[in-house]
Structures are given as structure tokens and as C-alpha cells.
Design a protein around this motif. Structure first.
Motif, PDB file in Angstrom:
ATOM      1  N   ARG A  91      34.222  33.378  43.602  1.00 51.74           N
ATOM      2  CA  ARG A  91      35.488  33.165  44.321  1.00 51.74           C
ATOM      3  C   ARG A  91      36.400  34.376  44.177  1.00 51.74           C
ATOM      4  N   HIS A  94      35.132  37.070  46.405  1.00 50.58           N
ATOM      5  CA  HIS A  94      35.456  36.725  47.788  1.00 50.58           C
ATOM      6  C   HIS A  94      36.929  37.014  48.078  1.00 50.58           C
ATOM      7  N   LYS A  98      38.425  39.664  50.770  1.00 51.26           N
ATOM      8  CA  LYS A  98      39.359  39.247  51.816  1.00 51.26           C
ATOM      9  C   LYS A  98      40.630  40.093  51.778  1.00 51.26           C
TER      10      LYS A  98
END
Length: 112
Positions: A91, A94, A98
Motif C-alpha cells: 500500500r 502504491h 500515485k
């Protein structure tokens, strides 16, 4: 715009990537150890039972079986912790990706 050394989007991304690179080998090594222990643990219990059946003198293997079951419980616990850590790292990776895309888009659009 003035930026202090070690701050800003580049430094944050660099830190996050460095942190991931630092933790990845340790997580992989722990994962290999967990798989190794799990693989060697299950035949151990069956082997003890077979030895017990083959012995002319009955051995009390209950303490050993309990130790094996306790070891299995601890391995499962460590495995769960590792899975949670891997999911958090995934996470985080990620989120960093992003944020990198978002900031690049802002820079290309002339936002800064």
C-alpha cells in the motif's frame, strides 16, 4: 521557490523508495524462513508418531507433540505478521507511486 535541502517531493519519494529497498530483503528472508519451518514442521509430527508406533517400549511423546504444535502456532503468527507487513509495504508503494504521478502531472502542467 526556495526549498530546504532534504525536503520536497523528490526527497520524500527518494526516502520512501530507500525505505522499501531497505526492508524488502529482510521481509523476503523472514518469509523464506517461515516457509522453511512450515515445510520441516509437518513431517516432524508424523515422524514422531511413526517412531512411537515402532518402539517396543512406549514413549511419552505428548510433550514433543505439544512443542511442535506450539511451534506451528508461532510460525502461523509470524506468517500473519509478515503478510500484514507486506500488505502495508504494498500500500505504501502504491501511495508513493500515485503521489509521484500526481506531482509529475502538476510539474508538467506548470503548477510549480
Amino acid at each position: 521557490a526556495k526549498m530546504a535541502a532534504g525536503s520536497g517531493p523528490g526527497a520524500r519519494e527518494l526516502f520512501a523508495e530507500g525505505l522499501l529497498q531497505f526492508l524488502r530483503p529482510a521481509v523476503r528472508q523472514l518469509d523464506r524462513h517461515v516457509h522453511s519451518v512450515r515445510a520441516s514442521e509437518q513431517p516432524g509430527e508424523a515422524e514422531l508418531c511413526r517412531i512411537n508406533e515402532d518402539q517396543k517400549v512406549a514413549l511419552d511423546l505428548d510433550p514433543y507433540v505439544k512443542k511442535l504444535l506450539n511451534a506451528r502456532r508461532r510460525v502461523v503468527l509470524v506468517n500473519n505478521i509478515l503478510q500484514n507487513a507486506q500488505e502495508r509495504l504494498r500500500r505504501l508503494n502504491h501511495s508513493v507511486a500515485k503521489e509521484t504521478v500526481r506531482r509529475r502531472a502538476m510539474l508538467e502542467a506548470g503548477g510549480y
